[in-house]
Motif scaffolding. Sequence first.
Motif, PDB file in Angstrom:
ATOM      1  N   PRO A  83       0.807  -1.226   0.000  1.00 17.83           N
ATOM      2  CA  PRO A  83       0.000   0.000   0.000  1.00 17.83           C
ATOM      3  C   PRO A  83       0.840   1.277   0.000  1.00 17.83           C
ATOM      4  N   ASP A 256      -0.361  -5.809   2.942  1.00 16.03           N
ATOM      5  CA  ASP A 256      -1.622  -5.377   2.325  1.00 16.03           C
ATOM      6  C   ASP A 256      -2.826  -6.102   2.925  1.00 16.03           C
ATOM      7  N   GLY A 323     -10.464  -1.489  -6.007  1.00 15.99           N
ATOM      8  CA  GLY A 323      -9.555  -0.355  -6.119  1.00 15.99           C
ATOM      9  C   GLY A 323     -10.019   0.652  -7.153  1.00 15.99           C
ATOM     10  N   SER A 342      -9.742  -1.064   1.754  1.00 21.30           N
ATOM     11  CA  SER A 342      -9.300   0.323   1.724  1.00 21.30           C
ATOM     12  C   SER A 342     -10.527   1.194   1.875  1.00 21.30           C
ATOM     13  N   HIS A 346      -8.351   7.149   0.293  1.00 21.07           N
ATOM     14  CA  HIS A 346      -7.068   6.491   0.511  1.00 21.07           C
ATOM     15  C   HIS A 346      -6.624   5.829  -0.795  1.00 21.07           C
ATOM     16  N   GLU A 349      -5.816   0.361  -3.212  1.00 21.84           N
ATOM     17  CA  GLU A 349      -5.084  -0.889  -3.013  1.00 21.84           C
ATOM     18  C   GLU A 349      -5.360  -1.385  -1.610  1.00 21.84           C
ATOM     19  N   LYS A 350      -5.296  -2.691  -1.409  1.00 23.34           N
ATOM     20  CA  LYS A 350      -5.445  -3.233  -0.056  1.00 23.34           C
ATOM     21  C   LYS A 350      -4.412  -2.604   0.868  1.00 23.34           C
ATOM     22  N   ASP A 351      -4.831  -2.267   2.083  1.00 21.91           N
ATOM     23  CA  ASP A 351      -3.893  -1.675   3.039  1.00 21.91           C
ATOM     24  C   ASP A 351      -4.116  -2.277   4.420  1.00 21.91           C
TER      25      ASP A 351
END
Length: 472
Positions: A83, A256, A323, A342, A346, A349-351
């Motif tokens: 991320p 992530d 996303g 996410s 922000h 992307e996966k975070d």
Amino acid sequence: MHRITFGTSGWRGILCEDFTFENVKVVTQAIADHVKAVGEQDKGIIVAYDTRFMGERFAKETVRVLAGAGIKAYFCRRDTPTPVISFEILRRGTAGAVNFTASHNPPEYNGIKFSPSWGGPALPETTGDIERRANEMMGEVCYREMALDEAVRAGLLEEIDPREEYLKALESKVDFDAIGRLGSVAVNALYGTGRGYLDEPLMARGVGVKAINMHRDPYFGGFPPEPSEKYIQDFIRLVKDDPAVGLGIATDGDADRFGIVDGDGTFIEPNYIIALLFDYLVRVRKMTGAVARSVATSHLVDAVAKKHGIEVIETPVGFKYIGELISQDRIIIGGEESAGLSIKGHVPEKDGILACFLVAEMVAREGLSVKALLARLYEEVGTFVTKRENITLSPAVEEGYAEKQRQAPDSFAGLKVTQKVAVDGSKFILEDGSWLLFRKSGTEPVVRLYGEASSEEKLVAVMAAGKQFILG
């Protein structure tokens, strides 16, 4: 000769078998050619890696090939979370990033993930173009390499560390003042890139941190670096045995994905965390917009959405689809049952870092444990119990699988099918709200069976019926 195939999160392979320096150089050249084809070669490309074996070496070879193609590389000087790379793409306005990561796969794997200029995981049209170019070049010397010192002199290599800018940006998305009221938090980076991202922001605000697995280990302690209940038993014991710890937060190898352990040592399934955070962001943060979940993710999200009068967008599996909605500013939160999420404003992307901090904020501001928050939500919208199981197919069963899906029954476990969903795989909604999803793996003889019901007893029956349908 191994064929290059991009999955939901890039091309992954086993070290020394198909993931070799030669194949990495070919894929890098294919990415360079793709970037030139879309006219973004002057923007440069971020090159990064996680804590896997040889990650930095592979990344430096990519820099040499990009330089040989006349494309500047922004080289991350230490292992960097996925991320954070996404954040840096958007901050610098680069053509994208090449990230050496196999996420939560076992240690013998590595992978290349290409993220384009919009910051999210590459969509199928992008990976398809790169894949085609790479496979056309296999077996040929199709690239030119430039020495690293020459690349520096030519202005084609710059070392960066995006950590501080990313953490600074998180301050506008997370209430760290509230988190500061938590007494003690356990932190687990699973030997991955979350080191320095999960622990240091908490310590800077006076939160007691009990850390585990915070050094780099390419073997990940002998397990896949996945923050699931099966692989973090040492962390669960740590949280359970220390009464001072009120919460446990963990990230996977490239940070992530997230893992949450309540103060009593109970592992909380990602499905429930997504729904809890969705409710929290609407109710407490007053955020507006739709919500997105993958087809395999719990309908607890839908129940929360109904409670608040919010639209639900169902996507195929693969965070790139969520996303894209984040980048369009359409959704409050988007999540997948595989522990990726996410939020609005922000990165697309996966975070896992953000997810962990948001859970800590929620627990601090609500003054309740995660289990208590989930029990309260169940009282408001009903109970949801979910499960996923991988079913290995014999050659005979695999051969007839596609035809069997076309002739699916009208009921499972005595419950009538009221809706069929073909977003990704075959999903069957049953008359009492239970559901089953069948997704065939594209790389192995395995069907991923997902199920959900209002009780454990009902779920056992529904899952058994689904398994019998596949194998019977």
